[in-house]
Structure formats: C-alpha cells, structure tokens
Design an enzyme around this catalytic site. Structure first.
Site, PDB file in Angstrom:
ATOM      1  N   LYS A   1       1.210  -0.827   0.136  1.00 12.52           N
ATOM      2  CA  LYS A   1       0.740  -0.063  -0.089  1.00 12.52           C
ATOM      3  C   LYS A   1       1.006   1.492  -0.423  1.00 12.52           C
ATOM      4  CE  LYS A   1      -1.698   3.403   2.179  1.00 12.52           C
ATOM      5  NZ  LYS A   1      -2.041   4.602   1.137  1.00 12.52           N
TER       6      LYS A   1
ATOM      7  N   GLU B   1       9.431   1.354  10.945  1.00 12.65           N
ATOM      8  CA  GLU B   1      10.357   1.928  10.564  1.00 12.65           C
ATOM      9  C   GLU B   1       9.904   3.623  10.394  1.00 12.65           C
ATOM     10  OE1 GLU B   1      13.285   1.797  10.114  1.00 12.65           O
ATOM     11  OE2 GLU B   1      13.577  -0.597   9.471  1.00 12.65           O
TER      12      GLU B   1
ATOM     13  N   CYS C   1      13.691  10.045   6.251  1.00  7.42           N
ATOM     14  CA  CYS C   1      13.591  10.495   7.744  1.00  7.42           C
ATOM     15  C   CYS C   1      15.190  10.370   8.440  1.00  7.42           C
ATOM     16  CB  CYS C   1      13.286   8.949   7.769  1.00  7.42           C
ATOM     17  SG  CYS C   1      14.241   7.593   6.740  1.00  7.42           S
TER      18      CYS C   1
ATOM     19  N   GLU D   1       9.579  16.532  14.421  1.00  8.03           N
ATOM     20  CA  GLU D   1      10.047  16.717  13.029  1.00  8.03           C
ATOM     21  C   GLU D   1       8.742  17.339  12.446  1.00  8.03           C
ATOM     22  OE1 GLU D   1       8.907  12.289  11.498  1.00  8.03           O
ATOM     23  OE2 GLU D   1      11.453  12.175  10.518  1.00  8.03           O
TER      24      GLU D   1
HETATM   25  P1  NAP Z   1       2.401   9.158   7.423  1.00  5.04           P
HETATM   26  O1  NAP Z   1       1.350   9.940   7.700  1.00  5.04           O
HETATM   27  O2  NAP Z   1       2.466   8.163   8.623  1.00  5.04           O
HETATM   28  O3  NAP Z   1       1.771   7.834   6.254  1.00  5.04           O
HETATM   29  C1  NAP Z   1       2.753   6.567   6.150  1.00  5.04           C
HETATM   30  C2  NAP Z   1       1.790   5.945   5.062  1.00  5.04           C
HETATM   31  O4  NAP Z   1       0.473   5.594   6.267  1.00  5.04           O
HETATM   32  C3  NAP Z   1       1.271   6.002   3.855  1.00  5.04           C
HETATM   33  O5  NAP Z   1       1.402   4.799   2.919  1.00  5.04           O
HETATM   34  C4  NAP Z   1      -0.057   6.360   4.740  1.00  5.04           C
HETATM   35  O6  NAP Z   1      -1.425   6.627   3.508  1.00  5.04           O
HETATM   36  C5  NAP Z   1      -0.197   4.997   5.714  1.00  5.04           C
HETATM   37  N1  NAP Z   1      -0.926   5.441   6.664  1.00  5.04           N
HETATM   38  C6  NAP Z   1      -1.546   6.870   6.989  1.00  5.04           C
HETATM   39  N2  NAP Z   1      -2.680   6.467   8.734  1.00  5.04           N
HETATM   40  C7  NAP Z   1      -3.233   5.292   8.367  1.00  5.04           C
HETATM   41  C8  NAP Z   1      -3.390   4.218   9.007  1.00  5.04           C
HETATM   42  N3  NAP Z   1      -4.161   4.654   9.907  1.00  5.04           N
HETATM   43  N4  NAP Z   1      -2.978   3.114   9.092  1.00  5.04           N
HETATM   44  C9  NAP Z   1      -2.452   2.219   8.322  1.00  5.04           C
HETATM   45  N5  NAP Z   1      -2.014   3.117   7.685  1.00  5.04           N
HETATM   46  C10 NAP Z   1      -1.818   4.672   7.958  1.00  5.04           C
HETATM   47  O7  NAP Z   1       3.164   9.024   6.900  1.00  5.04           O
HETATM   48  P2  NAP Z   1       3.918  10.433   5.478  1.00  5.04           P
HETATM   49  O8  NAP Z   1       3.878  11.772   6.053  1.00  5.04           O
HETATM   50  O9  NAP Z   1       3.620   9.479   4.719  1.00  5.04           O
HETATM   51  O10 NAP Z   1       5.575  10.351   5.706  1.00  5.04           O
HETATM   52  C11 NAP Z   1       6.254  10.930   6.391  1.00  5.04           C
HETATM   53  C12 NAP Z   1       7.289  10.551   8.306  1.00  5.04           C
HETATM   54  O11 NAP Z   1       7.329   9.127   7.452  1.00  5.04           O
HETATM   55  C13 NAP Z   1       8.168  11.201   8.338  1.00  5.04           C
HETATM   56  O12 NAP Z   1       7.815  10.706  10.132  1.00  5.04           O
HETATM   57  C14 NAP Z   1       8.752  10.079   8.186  1.00  5.04           C
HETATM   58  O13 NAP Z   1      10.154  10.565   9.137  1.00  5.04           O
HETATM   59  C15 NAP Z   1       8.285   8.863   8.264  1.00  5.04           C
HETATM   60  N6  NAP Z   1       9.606   7.832   7.580  1.00  5.04           N
HETATM   61  C16 NAP Z   1      10.466   7.334   8.320  1.00  5.04           C
HETATM   62  C17 NAP Z   1      11.558   6.397   7.051  1.00  5.04           C
HETATM   63  C18 NAP Z   1      12.236   5.569   8.273  1.00  5.04           C
HETATM   64  O14 NAP Z   1      12.436   4.838   7.090  1.00  5.04           O
HETATM   65  N7  NAP Z   1      12.063   5.516   9.239  1.00  5.04           N
HETATM   66  C19 NAP Z   1      11.358   6.369   5.742  1.00  5.04           C
HETATM   67  C20 NAP Z   1      11.033   7.594   5.626  1.00  5.04           C
HETATM   68  C21 NAP Z   1      10.253   8.063   6.231  1.00  5.04           C
HETATM   69  P3  NAP Z   1      -1.658   7.562   3.106  1.00  5.04           P
HETATM   70  O15 NAP Z   1      -0.562   9.012   2.723  1.00  5.04           O
HETATM   71  O16 NAP Z   1      -1.874   7.574   2.018  1.00  5.04           O
HETATM   72  O17 NAP Z   1      -2.998   7.939   4.240  1.00  5.04           O
END
Ligand code: NAP
Ligand code: MG
Length: 492
Positions: free
Chosen positions: A190, A265, A299, A396
C-alpha cells in the site's frame, strides 16, 4: 540503464494514461466502488493522474489473493534457487526500466531526477542482495540427549502488509517487497496516496517478472481506510510500515487486536555534530545536504545541527550562505538542487514550524518563504540561536529546515544528541578516533555515521531506537523479522 526511448517521455506517458488500477491476484482491477483519486504534480500543482481508490472489500480481496498464493505450490512449493531467480529477474527489470521508474518517482514527488536515479540504483542492489539470501536461510541443530533430535526451521510468516510513505516509494517498496519475497512470504503493498504511481509501475514489473499471481498485490487508497483495513485484517500475518511515529503507534494498537508481527520504521530528529577537528570542507557541504536533501523530506535528515562553540559563528555563517545559494526547481531541470514539498498540506505544516521558530526567538538566518510561482516550493531555511524546548528542535518537521546551536564538549554533544524521543540516526564529524567511537557508543540511534551522512547499503541493518521504530530492515537482521522459527523435537 538501457532504454532507447526518452525515459522522461515514457514516464510522462505512463503517468498520464489512466486511471491506474489495483493489482490483485495477478489482475488489474478497478476498485469495487469504482472510486478513483487524483495524484498531483507538486512542482506544478497540476493533476498528474487518477488512481483507483480501494476500500475495505478490495483490501480483503487482495489479502485473499495473497493467502492463496502463499499456500499454492507455485510459490511455497518452489525451491530457494527458483525464488532467487525471481528476485534476480525483478532486479534486471528494475535496471532495464530504471530511468523510467526514476522519472515517474520524480513526477509524483518532485525529487530531482538525478537523485531519483541514485535511489533506483539502490533498488537494484536490494533485489540482488535478497536474491542471495533465499538459499541461506537456515535453522539450527540443537544438542539434546542421545535419544532425541531437536532442530529449528525458519519459516515465512505468511501474508505481509507493506505500508510505505511518499518520500521514497522506490526505496521503501523494494526494501519491504525484497525481504518478503526472499523469505517466501506474499505481499499486499500500500503506497501513500500522494505518491502511488511508482508503485503501480513496480507492480507491472512484478507481473513482467512472471511472479505467480497473488504473490505481490497492490492496493492504492487513503491510509485511514486502506492502510487501516490491512492492519486490522485477521488474515494478514505481519505489517511492515514506514511512516510517521503517530501512525506507527496507531498501527501497533490496531495490530495488537490480532497479535500481528510488526516492523516500524518511523520518524527522526537526527543530530549532526561537528567537532572543531572535523574536515570542514566535507562537513559543511554535508551539513547543508543533511536537512535540505529531498527538500528535507528524509527520515534520517540531520535537522539538529550541533557545532562546537569554537567554530560555531564561522560554520553557521557558511552553512547559511551555502543554503541561500541552493537552486529550487522542477525535477527535470538539471540545475535543480531542491524540489518542491510533496503537498499543500505538508507545505503549510512546514511553514507553521518556521513561524513557531521565529515566535520562540530562534534567529532566521536564511530562507523561510514560499516561492510565489506555482508548485509547493519553499526556500530552505536555517535557524541559529536555537534552544532546547523550541518546537523546531523537539519535533520532526519533514521539510528543509535546519536548527543550529553550539556545544562545549563531548559530554554536551552526547546530551544534546540524545535529548529527543527519537533515535533513528546521528552523524559525528571529527578526525579524533576516540571522540568518534565514544559518540558512536553513547548516541542512542539505530545508525551512527562518522564523517558521513545518509549512507545506506542493503547489507547493513537499518532501523530506529526509541520512538523511531521497532525491528530492522535490510541486512541479515531483516531476515529474522520476516520469518518465524519452528522447533522440531523428536524422541527415538
Ligand atoms: P504517514 O502519514 O505516517 O504515512 C505513511 C503511510 O501510512 C502512508 O502510506 C499512509 O497512507 C499510511 N497511513 C496513514 N494513516 C494510516 C492508518 N491509520 N493506518 C494505516 N496506514 C496509514 O507518514 P508520511 O507523512 O507519509 O511520511 C512522513 C513520515 O514518515 C515522517 O515522520 C518520516 O520520518 C517517516 N519516515 C520514516 C522512515 C524510516 O525509515 N524510519 C523513512 C521515511 C519516512 P496515506 O498517505 O495514503 O494516507
Ligand atoms: Mg492520508
């Protein structure tokens, strides 16, 4: 990479033809509701494409297809060499279509094309690396008394739900799908609603590689519906998630109801620590990169910069000067160093942090403004005189914002480095071995870089301490996270 057609034009044709469908059980399907959603080009604000918006029923269908594939002899019955050949085939196709995949990613994320190509090259490494693992997943023979035999077998978990963010679809899809396939699992992938197109092309590659139907499935749609349905589904055995800490916590709660295995992650607020004996010719350009690369949407971005007090004034001035020179632009302009922020929502979020930094008394040295042209472009931003407790240091931001402050000695560097709920990464810049390894041992982070930043390799595990995550991807450790151990005990 070996295409003859212009990969950017091929990518443009791919992204604009649509709507993109779901890939379930080897078939391309519209969502059962018929709903679609739009993907926006962040560098123009124009609509790029429509993709199917899946719902609960589509997720259920994808999980059933993945379960059926997991149980079918065309996947579970094949030997590890055959599984390895599938992974090598995928690696070969990613190499063949690499520039096109990179361009698709650049269209939907705004990531500069050259940088996108580097991540695609890593994707090839990842699949080749995991192709090597299929034949090396062993159990143990355990000494028992003479009339018995005890041994373990490492078995796949079953159906893996892989949920990835928008800031690096190529990379995260390959980490998760590569490991899942190497270990004999099947996958429902997904992608994020803001950047699903690269994964649609990736699913086509899975199909072209000839993987049995249902081994890799793709469902696109909003996280709160599609992601949540996957996490809650009783027939999904594991969730591997990359994204924000807030959603990670929610996933952990939901997964508890069916006691799924989870790998998370999550976010970071990584320190970038410069000692006075560092090679500043290397440290300063990397400090700039640390919080501006991919418009700060990384990240492991080094967003808290601690500079030794003896060099603080001069180094912070040089960082601010270099940041003010960075060129913002669209992904296919070769002069571009920084692309747009992914979405209007994210741009507002980052802008709010910049306002809070100003309001809390940090000194804005450069940047901070949105460009007047269309596209979600934000000037990369440097704050100095930053104090612990300010929001720009504590939280962050996920945008191109660096928070600079000074420190006096090793003890203070360690204190600041660890003074955060996050623990994804840290980098230390020094020519003194003792300083380097003292910091490497004392910093609470899943990865500590010495005189480098952002380096990753499929061979080395990656993951977070504290609230930056649970479990490890890549390296040998990822194999354990995607398998379970069965003990066999025989009495003669
Ligand atoms: P996010 O809002 O947490 O979204 C990540 C994924 O989770 C997306 O596919 C999102 O879908 C999905 N999602 C959202 N709500 C959900 C729920 N209730 N249940 C299951 N899945 C759900 O994060 P983002 O804004 O896309 O990305 C930024 C974040 O990712 C930052 O905090 C960053 O640090 C972190 N990140 C971490 C790493 C690592 O390896 N540690 C790497 C890259 C990014 P939709 O977007 O389709 O709603
Ligand atoms: Mg969402």
């Amino acid at each position: 990479m070996s295409e003859t057609k212009d990969p950017i034009e091929t990518a443009r044709a791919f992204v604009t033809e649509g709507p993109k469908k779901l890939f379930i059980g080897g078939k391309w399907l519209s969502s059962q509701s018929g709903k679609t959603m739009s993907v926006i080009d962040p560098s123009t604000e124009d609509k790029l494409a429509d993709v199917a918006e899946a719902g609960f029923d589509d997720v259920d269908l994808a999980v059933k297809a993945a379960r059926q594939a997991f149980e079918s002899s065309s996947w579970s019955g094949i030997n590890p060499h055959e599984r390895s050949r599938y992974l090598l085939k995928v690696a070969g196709l990613i190499e063949k279509y690499g520039d096109e995949l990179s361009a698709i990613s650049s269209f939907e994320m705004g990531m500069p094309f050259e940088m996108s190509k580097l991540t695609t090259a890593q994707m090839v490494d990842v699949f080749q690396y995991y192709a090597g693992w299929t034949t090396k997943i062993f159990g143990q023979t355990i000494p028992t008394d003479g009339a018995s035999l005890s041994y373990t077998i490492r078995e796949p978990l079953g159906v893996v739900g892989a949920i990835i963010p928008w800031n690096g679809p190529i990379l995260y899809a390959s980490w998760k799908v590569g490991t899942a396939l190497a270990t004999g699992n099947t996958v429902v992938l997904k992608p994020a609603e803001d950047a699903p197109l690269t994964c649609v092309r990736f699913a086509e590659i899975m199909e072209e590689a000839g993987l049995p139907p249902g081994v890799v499935n793709l469902v696109t749609g909003p996280g709160e519906i599609v992601g949540d349905a996957l996490v809650a589904h009783p027939d999904v055995n594991k969730i591997t998630f990359t994204g924000s800490t807030a959603v990670g916590k929610h996933i952990m709660e939901t997964a508890a109801k069916t006691l799924k295995s989870i790998s998370l992650e999550l976010g970071g607020k990584s320190p970038f620590i410069i000692f006075p004996d560092a090679d500043l010719k290397k440290a300063i350009p990397m400090a700039v990169n640390a919080f501006t690369l991919n418009a700060g949407q990384a990240c492991t971005a080094g967003t808290r910069l601690y500079i030794h007090q003896n060099i603080y004034q001069e180094v912070s001035a040089q960082i601010a000067a270099a940041v003010s020179q960075l060129k913002l632009g669209g992904p296919f302009d070769p002069a571009t160093q920084i692309g747009p922020i992914i979405s209007a929502k994210q741009l507002d979020r980052v802008s709010d942090y910049i306002e809070s930094g100003k309001a809390e008394g940090a000194q804005l040295r450069t940047g901070g403004k949105r460009l007047p042209s269309s596209g979600y472009f934000l000037e990369p931003t440097v704050f100095t005189d930053v104090q612990d407790g300010m929001k720009i240091v504590e939280e962050e931001i996920f945008g191109p914002v660096g928070a600079l402050s000074s420190f006096a000695d090793v003890a203070e560097a360690v204190f600041h480095g660890n003074n955060t709920p996050y623990g994804l990464a840290a980098s230390v810049w020094t020519s003194n071995l003792e300083t380097a390894h003292t910091l490497a041992s004392k910093l609470q982070a899943g990865i500590v870089w010495i005189n480098t930043h952002f380096e990753l390799d499929a061979v080395s595990p990656f993951g977070g301490y504290k609230q930056s995550g649970l479990g490890r991807e890549l390296g040998a450790e990822s194999i354990n996270d995607f398998t379970q151990s069965k003990t066999v005990f025989t009495r003669y």
